[in-house]
Design a protein around this motif. Structure first.
Motif, PDB file in Angstrom:
ATOM      1  N   GLY A 247      -7.801   4.817 -11.909  1.00 26.61           N
ATOM      2  CA  GLY A 247      -8.619   4.154 -10.896  1.00 26.61           C
ATOM      3  C   GLY A 247      -8.011   4.059  -9.520  1.00 26.61           C
ATOM      4  O   GLY A 247      -8.627   3.507  -8.604  1.00 26.61           O
ATOM      5  N   VAL A 248      -6.804   4.593  -9.324  1.00 29.97           N
ATOM      6  CA  VAL A 248      -6.138   4.545  -8.016  1.00 29.97           C
ATOM      7  C   VAL A 248      -5.880   5.960  -7.541  1.00 29.97           C
ATOM      8  O   VAL A 248      -5.404   6.812  -8.306  1.00 29.97           O
ATOM      9  CB  VAL A 248      -4.808   3.762  -8.092  1.00 29.97           C
ATOM     10  CG1 VAL A 248      -4.109   3.758  -6.737  1.00 29.97           C
ATOM     11  CG2 VAL A 248      -5.045   2.336  -8.571  1.00 29.97           C
TER      12      VAL A 248
ATOM     13  N   GLY B 212      -7.519  -1.845  -3.378  1.00 25.10           N
ATOM     14  CA  GLY B 212      -6.420  -1.190  -4.080  1.00 25.10           C
ATOM     15  C   GLY B 212      -6.765   0.181  -4.624  1.00 25.10           C
ATOM     16  O   GLY B 212      -6.075   0.686  -5.521  1.00 25.10           O
ATOM     17  N   LYS B 213      -7.806   0.811  -4.064  1.00 28.77           N
ATOM     18  CA  LYS B 213      -8.232   2.121  -4.549  1.00 28.77           C
ATOM     19  C   LYS B 213      -7.469   3.274  -3.915  1.00 28.77           C
ATOM     20  O   LYS B 213      -7.475   4.382  -4.431  1.00 28.77           O
ATOM     21  CB  LYS B 213      -9.733   2.317  -4.287  1.00 28.77           C
ATOM     22  CG  LYS B 213     -10.629   1.301  -4.973  1.00 28.77           C
ATOM     23  CD  LYS B 213     -10.552   1.413  -6.470  1.00 28.77           C
ATOM     24  CE  LYS B 213     -11.544   0.474  -7.152  1.00 28.77           C
ATOM     25  NZ  LYS B 213     -11.465   0.553  -8.625  1.00 28.77           N
ATOM     26  N   MET B 214      -6.823   3.030  -2.764  1.00 28.63           N
ATOM     27  CA  MET B 214      -6.069   4.066  -2.056  1.00 28.63           C
ATOM     28  C   MET B 214      -4.638   3.584  -1.844  1.00 28.63           C
ATOM     29  O   MET B 214      -4.424   2.474  -1.350  1.00 28.63           O
ATOM     30  CB  MET B 214      -6.722   4.397  -0.704  1.00 28.63           C
ATOM     31  CG  MET B 214      -8.122   4.969  -0.801  1.00 28.63           C
ATOM     32  SD  MET B 214      -8.910   5.206   0.823  1.00 28.63           S
ATOM     33  CE  MET B 214      -7.913   6.535   1.501  1.00 28.63           C
TER      34      MET B 214
ATOM     35  N   MET C  52       0.797  -1.231   0.000  1.00 31.41           N
ATOM     36  CA  MET C  52       0.000   0.000   0.000  1.00 31.41           C
ATOM     37  C   MET C  52       0.825   1.274   0.000  1.00 31.41           C
ATOM     38  O   MET C  52       0.266   2.362  -0.179  1.00 31.41           O
ATOM     39  CB  MET C  52      -0.962  -0.011   1.204  1.00 31.41           C
ATOM     40  CG  MET C  52      -1.966  -1.147   1.141  1.00 31.41           C
ATOM     41  SD  MET C  52      -3.081  -1.177   2.558  1.00 31.41           S
ATOM     42  CE  MET C  52      -4.077  -2.623   2.166  1.00 31.41           C
ATOM     43  N   VAL C  53       2.122   1.190   0.206  1.00 31.91           N
ATOM     44  CA  VAL C  53       3.006   2.340   0.083  1.00 31.91           C
ATOM     45  C   VAL C  53       3.821   2.138  -1.183  1.00 31.91           C
ATOM     46  O   VAL C  53       4.608   1.187  -1.286  1.00 31.91           O
ATOM     47  CB  VAL C  53       3.934   2.498   1.307  1.00 31.91           C
ATOM     48  CG1 VAL C  53       4.841   3.709   1.124  1.00 31.91           C
ATOM     49  CG2 VAL C  53       3.098   2.640   2.576  1.00 31.91           C
ATOM     50  N   VAL C  54       3.617   3.012  -2.151  1.00 31.96           N
ATOM     51  CA  VAL C  54       4.174   2.795  -3.488  1.00 31.96           C
ATOM     52  C   VAL C  54       4.866   4.066  -3.983  1.00 31.96           C
ATOM     53  O   VAL C  54       4.775   5.134  -3.371  1.00 31.96           O
ATOM     54  CB  VAL C  54       3.056   2.407  -4.476  1.00 31.96           C
ATOM     55  CG1 VAL C  54       2.375   1.119  -4.041  1.00 31.96           C
ATOM     56  CG2 VAL C  54       2.039   3.533  -4.621  1.00 31.96           C
ATOM     57  N   THR C  55       5.539   3.931  -5.105  1.00 32.56           N
ATOM     58  CA  THR C  55       6.108   5.092  -5.789  1.00 32.56           C
ATOM     59  C   THR C  55       5.036   5.715  -6.668  1.00 32.56           C
ATOM     60  O   THR C  55       4.380   5.013  -7.444  1.00 32.56           O
ATOM     61  CB  THR C  55       7.307   4.664  -6.662  1.00 32.56           C
ATOM     62  OG1 THR C  55       8.295   4.079  -5.818  1.00 32.56           O
ATOM     63  CG2 THR C  55       7.895   5.866  -7.385  1.00 32.56           C
ATOM     64  N   SER C  56       4.843   6.994  -6.515  1.00 31.86           N
ATOM     65  CA  SER C  56       3.813   7.680  -7.298  1.00 31.86           C
ATOM     66  C   SER C  56       4.173   7.671  -8.779  1.00 31.86           C
ATOM     67  O   SER C  56       5.347   7.818  -9.141  1.00 31.86           O
ATOM     68  CB  SER C  56       3.670   9.117  -6.810  1.00 31.86           C
ATOM     69  OG  SER C  56       2.641   9.771  -7.516  1.00 31.86           O
ATOM     70  N   PRO C  57       3.196   7.463  -9.668  1.00 29.78           N
ATOM     71  CA  PRO C  57       3.473   7.499 -11.109  1.00 29.78           C
ATOM     72  C   PRO C  57       4.110   8.834 -11.513  1.00 29.78           C
ATOM     73  O   PRO C  57       3.738   9.891 -11.001  1.00 29.78           O
ATOM     74  CB  PRO C  57       2.087   7.342 -11.741  1.00 29.78           C
ATOM     75  CG  PRO C  57       1.265   6.677 -10.696  1.00 29.78           C
ATOM     76  CD  PRO C  57       1.776   7.179  -9.382  1.00 29.78           C
ATOM     77  N   GLU C  58       5.075   8.766 -12.407  1.00 30.66           N
ATOM     78  CA  GLU C  58       5.770   9.977 -12.848  1.00 30.66           C
ATOM     79  C   GLU C  58       5.318  10.377 -14.247  1.00 30.66           C
ATOM     80  O   GLU C  58       4.919   9.548 -15.065  1.00 30.66           O
ATOM     81  CB  GLU C  58       7.280   9.739 -12.840  1.00 30.66           C
ATOM     82  CG  GLU C  58       7.845   9.459 -11.447  1.00 30.66           C
ATOM     83  CD  GLU C  58       9.346   9.227 -11.475  1.00 30.66           C
ATOM     84  OE1 GLU C  58       9.905   9.140 -12.596  1.00 30.66           O
ATOM     85  OE2 GLU C  58       9.950   9.136 -10.395  1.00 30.66           O
ATOM     86  N   ASN C  59       5.394  11.686 -14.488  1.00 33.93           N
ATOM     87  CA  ASN C  59       5.108  12.245 -15.813  1.00 33.93           C
ATOM     88  C   ASN C  59       3.737  11.820 -16.323  1.00 33.93           C
ATOM     89  O   ASN C  59       3.572  11.414 -17.474  1.00 33.93           O
ATOM     90  CB  ASN C  59       6.189  11.814 -16.815  1.00 33.93           C
ATOM     91  CG  ASN C  59       7.579  12.241 -16.380  1.00 33.93           C
ATOM     92  OD1 ASN C  59       7.773  13.368 -15.903  1.00 33.93           O
ATOM     93  ND2 ASN C  59       8.546  11.341 -16.535  1.00 33.93           N
ATOM     94  N   VAL C  60       2.743  11.911 -15.434  1.00 31.11           N
ATOM     95  CA  VAL C  60       1.366  11.591 -15.825  1.00 31.11           C
ATOM     96  C   VAL C  60       0.499  12.825 -15.638  1.00 31.11           C
ATOM     97  O   VAL C  60       0.853  13.753 -14.888  1.00 31.11           O
ATOM     98  CB  VAL C  60       0.794  10.425 -14.990  1.00 31.11           C
ATOM     99  CG1 VAL C  60       1.656   9.183 -15.155  1.00 31.11           C
ATOM    100  CG2 VAL C  60       0.657  10.800 -13.517  1.00 31.11           C
ATOM    101  N   VAL C  61      -0.620  12.839 -16.297  1.00 30.85           N
ATOM    102  CA  VAL C  61      -1.622  13.889 -16.098  1.00 30.85           C
ATOM    103  C   VAL C  61      -2.665  13.341 -15.135  1.00 30.85           C
ATOM    104  O   VAL C  61      -3.361  12.369 -15.438  1.00 30.85           O
ATOM    105  CB  VAL C  61      -2.279  14.279 -17.433  1.00 30.85           C
ATOM    106  CG1 VAL C  61      -3.365  15.323 -17.191  1.00 30.85           C
ATOM    107  CG2 VAL C  61      -1.236  14.807 -18.408  1.00 30.85           C
ATOM    108  N   TRP C  62      -2.745  13.952 -13.949  1.00 31.59           N
ATOM    109  CA  TRP C  62      -3.683  13.470 -12.946  1.00 31.59           C
ATOM    110  C   TRP C  62      -5.107  13.766 -13.392  1.00 31.59           C
ATOM    111  O   TRP C  62      -5.423  14.855 -13.861  1.00 31.59           O
ATOM    112  CB  TRP C  62      -3.414  14.139 -11.599  1.00 31.59           C
ATOM    113  CG  TRP C  62      -2.043  13.814 -11.064  1.00 31.59           C
ATOM    114  CD1 TRP C  62      -1.004  14.676 -10.949  1.00 31.59           C
ATOM    115  CD2 TRP C  62      -1.586  12.546 -10.606  1.00 31.59           C
ATOM    116  NE1 TRP C  62       0.099  14.033 -10.436  1.00 31.59           N
ATOM    117  CE2 TRP C  62      -0.228  12.717 -10.214  1.00 31.59           C
ATOM    118  CE3 TRP C  62      -2.159  11.294 -10.487  1.00 31.59           C
ATOM    119  CZ2 TRP C  62       0.536  11.670  -9.721  1.00 31.59           C
ATOM    120  CZ3 TRP C  62      -1.406  10.249  -9.991  1.00 31.59           C
ATOM    121  CH2 TRP C  62      -0.072  10.439  -9.611  1.00 31.59           C
TER     122      TRP C  62
END
Length: 430
Positions: free
Chosen positions: A279-280, A364-366, A244-254
């Motif tokens: 979806g996350v 897996g939504k949060m 549940m602790v992950v690396t945030s996606p890079e170079n994306v449009v939120w």
């Protein structure tokens, strides 16, 4: 007054459901004055209990008054009355619904009876049933009702042959209904039937598996295993740091972004940035300041200055990102609006919020990131209140909870949808 119309798609009943439908007609069980159906969620208790209640009352009585209650009248109409009236219409019953009086008039084969609908949400609810004479009472989700309301309602059942019907999912082992009814079945002359999801033939295995994944910890034991167990230990015992602790996606449009805020004076103030991608929701940033720990309390305006910096550092547009704030923080919300921020009220129902947030974590939504420093610490120190459990109540210790509160505000405001627009993972309807 209006006639209710509709058809109900009956499916074969399970053996336990058939017991509920017929117990009152069984000579061996005729001396029981009450029936209790408790157990897991989605076990088919409510539908069969409400149908049996009306069949019994229409078979045994004519011209009598009966009571029916949910936690609120709205929840009862939504969760019980809609399927019930369709089933009864399918069997040729004439039903008239007087919404102004919250009374159903049900007729068939020359018999007519009257069913008053009540909400048992708090101690004041007992006043609603005072003075009425009844031949029976059906309580849907009785464990959510105060004892005073149930005691007053059962005392109204003074017609000869009256019976009481109780339906609920389990709470703690010291809950008043467990102690006063389930633990005293012989004294109360009550029949108890314990339900599991396997007792509901309308559920397929895929649905059962999905519900098994939804719940964790105490809620799994109560709502899946149907056990009356204590809420003890760490609240979010489903928190798995590796997953549940992950690396945030890079170079994306939120796709969307929100900020949830737990505001304190001496207690910490927390800002949590939530960003949606495929979806996350990722907790991409966290602000945490404690006046007690630093020895210097900040003013509302100073906190809002910090929030301005929080927006700037995360490249957020004020017009696009709303703030979710505890409804009790009135002065702070006013100051935020004066500075041009968009503010919405948080849903501050603690226990329901915890349960719902756990389902979103399991799904897996949060997700949290390395910016969620204080949040990760709180996951390991946010615990149930043992003294409250001894009183039959579910409550949390009000310590190490500020990030937890902000996350719960976010989950209940953004991910939670009311029944009719999305799946509702909440006590009403489960």
């Amino acid at each position: 007054m209006k006639t209710i119309k509709g058809r109900f798609p009956f499916t074969p009943f399970s053996q336990k459901q058939l017991q509920v439908l017929s117990w009152w007609a069984n000579d061996e069980l005729k001396d029981y004055e009450a029936i209790i159906c408790d157990g897991s969620v989605r076990a088919g208790k409510t539908v069969v209990m409400s149908l049996s209640y009306v069949l019994w009352s229409m078979t045994r009585f004519d011209g009598q008054q009966f009571g029916m209650a949910g936690k609120t009248i709205g929840s009862f109409r939504r969760n019980v009355l809609r399927p019930l009236r369709s089933m009864l219409e399918s069997e040729g019953y004439l039903i008239r619904d007087s919404r102004s009086d919250n009374m159903l008039t049900i007729s068939k084969n020359g018999h007519t009876n009257y069913y008053f609908i009540f909400g048992g949400k708090d101690e004041a609810s007992q006043d609603l049933v005072q003075g009425i004479t009844l031949a029976g009472f059906f309580f849907d989700e009785v464990a959510l009702m105060p004892q005073s309301f149930v005691n007053q309602a059962t005392a109204r059942c003074s017609v000869a042959g009256a019976k009481m019907w109780f339906n609920c999912n389990p709470e703690g082992p010291y809950h008043w209904f467990k102690l006063e009814w389930i633990d005293r079945l012989e004294n109360k002359r009550a029949l108890r039937l314990h339900f599991m999801m396997a007792d509901n033939p309308s559920l397929n295995q895929e649905t059962i598996d999905r519900y098994n994944r939804m719940f964790s910890g105490v809620f799994y034991k109560r709502f899946i295993l149907g056990m009356w167990v204590l809420a003890d230990g760490v609240v979010y015992d489903n928190f798995n740091r590796d997953e549940m602790v992950v690396t945030s996606p890079e170079n994306v449009v939120w796709e969307k972004q929100w900020i949830s805020i737990d505001y304190g004076t001496q207690n910490p103030t927390v800002f949590k940035l939530w960003s949606l991608y495929k979806g996350v929701w990722y907790n991409n940033d966290e602000y945490y300041y404690s006046g007690r720990e630093t020895g210097k309390q900040k003013t509302d305006e100073q906190y809002i200055d910090d929030l301005e910096d929080f927006f700037y550092n995360n490249h957020l547009e004020r017009s696009l990102v709303k703030l979710i704030v505890d409804p009790s923080a009135a002065s702070f919300k006013k100051s935020l609006r004066n500075r041009g921020f968009k503010v919405v009220n948080a849903n501050n129902n603690v226990i329901d919020g915890i349960r719902f947030m756990m389902t979103q974590m399991n799904a897996g939504k949060m997700k949290w990131t390395d910016k969620s420093e204080h949040t990760i610490k709180e996951f390991n120190s946010y615990v149930w209140d043992a003294k409250a459990a001894d009183r039959g109540e579910d409550a949390v210790v009000k310590e190490h909870d500020h990030c937890m509160d902000a996350d719960r505000y976010f989950a209940m405001r953004v991910l939670y949808k009311r029944k009719g627009t999305s799946v509702k993972l909440y006590k009403e309807g489960i």
